[in-house]
Design an enzyme around this catalytic site. Structure first.
Site, PDB file in Angstrom:
ATOM      1  CB  CYS A  56      -0.228   4.127  -0.163  1.00  0.00           C
ATOM      2  SG  CYS A  56       1.326   4.707  -0.853  1.00  0.00           S
TER       3      CYS A  56
ATOM      4  CD1 TRP B   9       2.229   5.488   6.501  1.00  0.00           C
ATOM      5  CD2 TRP B   9       0.119   4.907   6.008  1.00  0.00           C
ATOM      6  NE1 TRP B   9       1.919   6.037   5.278  1.00  0.00           N
ATOM      7  CE2 TRP B   9       0.636   5.693   4.944  1.00  0.00           C
ATOM      8  CE3 TRP B   9      -1.182   4.418   5.920  1.00  0.00           C
ATOM      9  CZ2 TRP B   9      -0.117   6.008   3.813  1.00  0.00           C
ATOM     10  CZ3 TRP B   9      -1.924   4.723   4.792  1.00  0.00           C
ATOM     11  CH2 TRP B   9      -1.401   5.509   3.755  1.00  0.00           C
TER      12      TRP B   9
ATOM     13  CB  THR C 249       7.002   6.400   3.209  1.00  0.00           C
ATOM     14  OG1 THR C 249       8.269   5.725   3.127  1.00  0.00           O
ATOM     15  CG2 THR C 249       7.228   7.899   3.324  1.00  0.00           C
ATOM     16  CB  VAL C 250       3.268   2.299   3.249  1.00  0.00           C
ATOM     17  CG1 VAL C 250       3.126   2.031   4.724  1.00  0.00           C
ATOM     18  CG2 VAL C 250       2.199   3.287   2.774  1.00  0.00           C
TER      19      VAL C 250
ATOM     20  CE1 TYR D 110      -0.081  11.848  -3.218  1.00  0.00           C
ATOM     21  CE2 TYR D 110       0.174  10.761  -5.351  1.00  0.00           C
ATOM     22  CZ  TYR D 110      -0.202  10.723  -4.019  1.00  0.00           C
ATOM     23  OH  TYR D 110      -0.696   9.558  -3.483  1.00  0.00           O
TER      24      TYR D 110
END
Length: 339
Positions: free
Chosen positions: A44, A77, A111-112, A175
């Protein structure tokens, strides 16, 4: 896994958990060695920033690092590449467990990067832009000797301004191209992306770094997108006016950073490619991971030393990465770069 909404422009959810870890502990989470674990997937770009900053500042022995695998499902994740599929410190299979430990019905994406308080197993924050700034400004007591100033006070206004333009048109711009739900939305994002890349090339023609004479937060934020550009964004996200390697100034600039300790030695091209091509099945329904591009160009001389500048200012390069944090050799070894 679906990210593209037909008929719509891609809009990133930027509502994050805004709790901060600070020197004065005003949010209930004081700076304290060994109390927190950074969970940051190498795949990521947003998480990659935190890995780089943590390493440049020498916080490895203060904030531990958990690395999820390169793929995830719609929920979370996970740590499927760790022994037993469990994070060695948090003892969880999925990062989602840390979010739910703090917010029982957490409604947003898992999220990370995320920072987790080890004792409680609860997520503290996933506010990635603030995490790196706080590493630089709140954890100063624990910076290594020779740590660079990545967010110098005199330049913060300019760093913030450049970083915002880079986020809008480049970091998030790729994105917006890849997940565009209409031709019009894609065309708009594509034009903005390459206009900004051309602007950046012009800015970097006569100066080595984005702001000032040293590496700053602005360079780190740009690097994690540029290093992924030819491997995934050019083809997978249809950002195909030109490869980064066909934009000479930016190609030299990103290789300059890549060959700087703390940058290239944190890059995992295997995780990067597997994440994008295997997870984004609405874009790549076959989940076939491409063999290319050839990575040897990353090792070639860049010549940007001639522009002057001092990568670490009055500081020094970080030492080699900890043994347990070295990118696996079969993921292509950035340590081969002549540092």
């Amino acid at each position: 896994m679906s990210y593209v909404e037909n008929g719509k422009e891609f809009n990133r959810d930027t509502n994050y958990i805004e709790t901060r870890i600070t020197a004065d502990g005003r949010d209930g989470y004081p700076v304290e060695p060994g109390r927190y674990r950074l969970v940051a997937a190498r795949a990521c770009p947003w998480a990659h920033r935190t890995i780089i900053v943590r390493r440049l500042l020498g916080l490895e022995d203060v904030i531990s690092l958990g690395i999820p695998g390169p793929t995830h499902d719609e929920s979370s994740w996970n740590f499927d590449e760790e022994p037993g599929g469990v994070d060695a410190v948090l003892k969880v299979n999925r990062l989602q467990e840390a979010y739910f430990a703090r917010y029982r019905d957490y409604p947003r994406g898992i999220t990370v990067p995320a920072i987790v308080e080890i004792a409680t197993g609860q997520v503290v924050t996933n506010n990635y832009p603030q995490i790196t700034l706080d590493f630089s400004t709140e954890w100063t007591q624990y910076h290594r000797e020779g740590a660079p100033d990545l967010y110098p006070e005199a330049l913060r206004g300019e760093i913030d301004e450049v970083a915002e333009l880079v986020f809008r048109d480049v970091n998030n711009g790729v994105y917006r191209c890849g997940f565009a739900g209409t031709q019009q939305a894609y065309d708009k994002a594509y034009e903005q992306l390459f206009a900004r890349l051309d602007w950046l090339a012009g800015r970097l023609t006569d100066q080595r770094y984005l702001v000032g004479e040293t590496i700053t937060e602005a360079d780190i934020r740009l690097f994690t997108t540029l290093v992924r550009f030819d491997a995934v964004y050019h083809g997978h996200f249809k950002c195909n006016r030109s490869k980064l390697s066909e934009i000479p100034v930016l190609w030299d600039y990103v290789r300059d950073l890549f060959q700087t300790p703390g940058f290239g030695d944190t890059v995992d091209f295997d995780h990067i490619k597997r994440h994008y091509y295997e997870v984004h099945t609405d874009i790549d329904p076959t989940s076939i991971v491409p063999k290319g591009p050839d990575l040897h160009g990353w090792l070639e001389p860049h010549g940007r030393e001639s522009l002057g500048g001092r990568p670490f200012g009055d500081g020094t390069p970080p030492p080699p990465p900890k043994a347990e944090e070295v990118v696996p050799a079969d993921h292509w070894v950035p340590a081969q770069v002549p540092l």
